[in-house]
Design a protein around this motif. Structure first.
Motif, PDB file in Angstrom:
ATOM      1  N   GLN A 157       0.837  -1.208   0.000  1.00 26.48           N
ATOM      2  CA  GLN A 157       0.000   0.000   0.000  1.00 26.48           C
ATOM      3  C   GLN A 157       0.870   1.256   0.000  1.00 26.48           C
TER       4      GLN A 157
ATOM      5  N   LEU B  70       2.442   1.798  -3.422  1.00 28.04           N
ATOM      6  CA  LEU B  70       1.474   2.327  -4.397  1.00 28.04           C
ATOM      7  C   LEU B  70       1.284   3.829  -4.198  1.00 28.04           C
ATOM      8  N   LYS B  71       1.149   4.239  -2.928  1.00 29.17           N
ATOM      9  CA  LYS B  71       0.995   5.664  -2.615  1.00 29.17           C
ATOM     10  C   LYS B  71       2.221   6.452  -3.081  1.00 29.17           C
TER      11      LYS B  71
ATOM     12  N   ARG C  63       4.398   5.750  -5.360  1.00 30.90           N
ATOM     13  CA  ARG C  63       4.478   5.861  -6.828  1.00 30.90           C
ATOM     14  C   ARG C  63       3.585   6.974  -7.346  1.00 30.90           C
ATOM     15  N   ASP C  64       2.481   7.212  -6.598  1.00 33.54           N
ATOM     16  CA  ASP C  64       1.552   8.285  -6.980  1.00 33.54           C
ATOM     17  C   ASP C  64       2.011   9.650  -6.457  1.00 33.54           C
ATOM     18  N   GLY C  65       3.170   9.682  -5.838  1.00 35.32           N
ATOM     19  CA  GLY C  65       3.705  10.955  -5.343  1.00 35.32           C
ATOM     20  C   GLY C  65       3.088  11.384  -4.015  1.00 35.32           C
ATOM     21  N   ILE C  66       2.534  10.409  -3.279  1.00 37.40           N
ATOM     22  CA  ILE C  66       1.930  10.752  -1.980  1.00 37.40           C
ATOM     23  C   ILE C  66       2.844  10.238  -0.870  1.00 37.40           C
TER      24      ILE C  66
ATOM     25  N   GLU D 196       7.345  15.813   0.366  1.00 32.24           N
ATOM     26  CA  GLU D 196       6.495  15.370  -0.742  1.00 32.24           C
ATOM     27  C   GLU D 196       6.839  16.094  -2.051  1.00 32.24           C
TER      28      GLU D 196
ATOM     29  N   ILE E 281       8.079  14.339  -5.511  1.00 38.33           N
ATOM     30  CA  ILE E 281       7.375  14.461  -6.798  1.00 38.33           C
ATOM     31  C   ILE E 281       8.347  14.935  -7.893  1.00 38.33           C
TER      32      ILE E 281
ATOM     33  N   LEU F 171      10.583  12.040  -8.841  1.00 35.07           N
ATOM     34  CA  LEU F 171       9.827  11.011  -9.578  1.00 35.07           C
ATOM     35  C   LEU F 171       9.698  11.436 -11.034  1.00 35.07           C
ATOM     36  N   SER F 172       9.359  12.732 -11.218  1.00 36.26           N
ATOM     37  CA  SER F 172       9.130  13.184 -12.596  1.00 36.26           C
ATOM     38  C   SER F 172      10.446  13.302 -13.374  1.00 36.26           C
TER      39      SER F 172
ATOM     40  N   HIS G  85      12.489   5.718  -7.884  1.00 37.91           N
ATOM     41  CA  HIS G  85      11.547   4.634  -8.179  1.00 37.91           C
ATOM     42  C   HIS G  85      11.169   3.930  -6.889  1.00 37.91           C
TER      43      HIS G  85
END
Ligand SMILES: NC(=O)c1ccc[n+]([C@@H]2O[C@H](COP(=O)([O-])OP(=O)(O)OC[C@H]3O[C@@H](n4cnc5c(N)ncnc54)[C@H](O)[C@@H]3O)[C@@H](O)[C@H]2O)c1
Ligand SMILES: O=c1ccn([C@@H]2O[C@H](COP(=O)(O)OP(=O)(O)O[C@H]3O[C@H](CO)[C@@H](O)[C@H](O)[C@H]3O)[C@@H](O)[C@H]2O)c(=O)[nH]1
Length: 440
Positions: free
Chosen positions: A34, A37-38, A40-43, A52, A56, A59-60, A65
């Motif tokens: 869980q 997954l969060k 990876r969504d940048g949370i 945060e 982000i 990640l971008s 990763h």
């Protein structure tokens, strides 16, 4: 460099993100699906200022990763950081089961030589053990070099501490590994101190134990000040002017909490005990802290006789401001005792209420803001010095509470100002008659 980080908690996530920020390619691994997954969504799963947005960005840029698969993280890794938890076992010492598992994971999935960096806080000798566990589980017999690199970040300022720390400690007997670590940390511009594995492991425990001792020391001084009419803020200020003492960690209050000081002081008592040394000073530090955590409740009992049926507003629940971490927060001991004594407890925290509801007694109710917490309350206890709580005017307590009786566990207010406004104000070790603190 290619880096793998095992564990995406406070230390792993901050380390991973900051190393990506300095240009490395980082893969963070966690067994918690869980969480991954969060991420990876940048949370960010934790509240940590600045984390945060940095996450982000990286990640971008494609430099960061997240995965649950150890083999994916290790495939290209030059360095593998172990950042898993070492919580306290019920009987006192550090629980090393997550470290053992991480070492087994490395052994099983490592396909190329790598430097293994233990960032978790671990008892002296653990790094050597990690190397042995990796070797015992190794499928491909890859060469492994080991480095102890204890972490000194504080929650609530973790990103800033990582980029602006006082020192980086590297413990290793391996010159090549030391060179690689020095190279990795060069962009941070922080002094790097190299020592042996065991000394590096001990530096971490000794540092936390010393800081905890400073806090318990000033709390003991505050208790004596209360009896003698001296002012602990003034005393701490006067002590801190001596450069040998320094002003930091001399803030009297309701004791230390958090995920580190409580468990690390207990672990060090145990580490010393294992080699037949009784660490008397540290045992006292722990005992003083335990008593200090519920000091406000005892003051309230003295004042009211009984707390049964009284509505008590707890302002601040996290163990310190700017975090939602509730591990060993003094609010836990306070809320438990108040509930046992029959008080109605209403808690407020700007970010930690959800986490608090998991560990505080189920009878506690939660307020959306300080006004809601204070409205109709018979007494208030300030437990965490969040800016939102410090910003309350003395008149707010008067306006919203049944009677403005304030027990301040973080010395946020000037006792004289409170007195001049006819507020009943109980501090930690502050004198009611004060001359202003000043260097003339
Ligand atoms: N929290 C702090 O401020 C701080 C500061 C300095 C040092 N430390 C030390 O750093 C270590 C980590 O602390 P934390 O607060 O970040 O821990 P944490 O409990 O917040 O996070 C640990 C993470 O590791 C994951 N994990 C456990 N086993 C794993 C495995 N085999 N593979 C992949 N992931 C795994 C868990 O799912 C969890 O997400 C501890 O030893 C602690 O004492 C913590
Ligand atoms: O003068 C002070 C300073 C702190 N505290 C309390 O001490 C606890 C710990 O505070 P702090 O050290 O700021 O936070 P942590 O995030 O727990 O950081 C400590 O623990 C980390 C984990 O090992 C280390 O990396 C850090 O260097 C070390 O400061 C909190 O409850 C504070 O309220 C006081 O009561 N008085």
């Amino acid at each position: 460099m290619n880096i793998a980080v095992i564990g995406t908690g406070y230390v792993g996530l901050v380390t991973g993100v900051c190393l990506a920020e300095t240009g490395n390619r980082v893969t963070c691994i966690d067994v918690d699906e869980q969480k991954v997954l969060k991420l990876r969504d940048g949370i960010s799963p934790i509240y940590e200022p600045g984390l945060e947005s940095l996450m982000i960005e990286n990640l971008s840029r494609g430099r960061l990763h997240f995965t649950c698969a150890h083999e994916e993280g290790f495939r290209e890794a030059d360095l593998i950081f172990i950042c898993v938890g070492t919580p306290q076992r019920p009987d006192g010492p550090a629980d090393l089961s997550y470290i053992e598992q991480a070492a087994r994971d490395i052994g099983r999935h490592l396909v190329k030589p790598a430097v293994i960096v233990v960032k978790s806080t671990v008892p002296v000798g653990t790094n050597e053990h990690v190397k042995a566990v990796i070797a015992a589980n190794s499928r491909h017999s890859c060469q492994v070099r080991i480095v102890s690199n204890p972490e000194f970040l504080r929650e609530g300022s973790a990103v800033s501490d990582t980029f602006h720390g006082d020192r980086i400690v590297i413990g290793t007997e391996d010159d090549e590994a030391a060179e690689l670590m020095t190279e990795l940390y060069r962009p941070f511009g922080i002094p790097v101190y190299r020592t042996d594995l065991r000394s590096a492991e001990m530096i971490k425990y000794a540092s936390n134990a010393f800081l905890a001792a400073k806090i318990s020391f000033i709390n003991e001084i505050s208790n004596v000040c209360e009896k003698l009419g001296a002012d602990v803020e003034s005393v701490a200020y006067g002590m801190g002017l001596d450069q040998r003492i320094g002003p930091q960690f001399l803030k009297a209050g309701i004791g230390y909490g958090g995920s580190c000081f409580p468990k690390d002081t207990n672990a060090l008592v145990q580490i010393a005990g294992n080699v037949h040394y009784e660490f008397k000073l540290l045992k006292s530090v722990i005992e003083v802290n335990r008593d200090q955590q519920t000091k406000l409740v005892h003051k309230a009992l003295e004042r009211f006789g009984s707390l049964k049926g009284l509505r008590v507003a707890l302002l601040g629940l996290a163990f310190k401001p700017h975090t939602d971490d509730m591990r060993e927060a003094p609010s836990i001991a306070v809320a438990r005792l108040l509930t046992e004594l029959g008080a109605q407890v209403v808690g407020y925290d700007p970010v930690a209420a959800t986490q608090a509801a998991r560990v505080l007694p189920p009878e506690v109710v939660y307020a959306a803001d300080p006004q809601q917490a204070l409205s109709g309350s018979d007494l208030a206890m300030i437990l965490t010095e969040w800016p939102q709580i410090r910003a309350l005017e003395p008149a707010d307590f008067r306006r919203w509470m049944n009677e403005p009786v304030v027990f301040d566990g973080r010395n946020c207010y000037d006792p004289q100002q409170m007195k001049s406004m006819n507020m009943e104000y109980h501090s930690i070790g502050r004198a009611s008659v004060l001359t202003e603190l000043s260097v003339i």
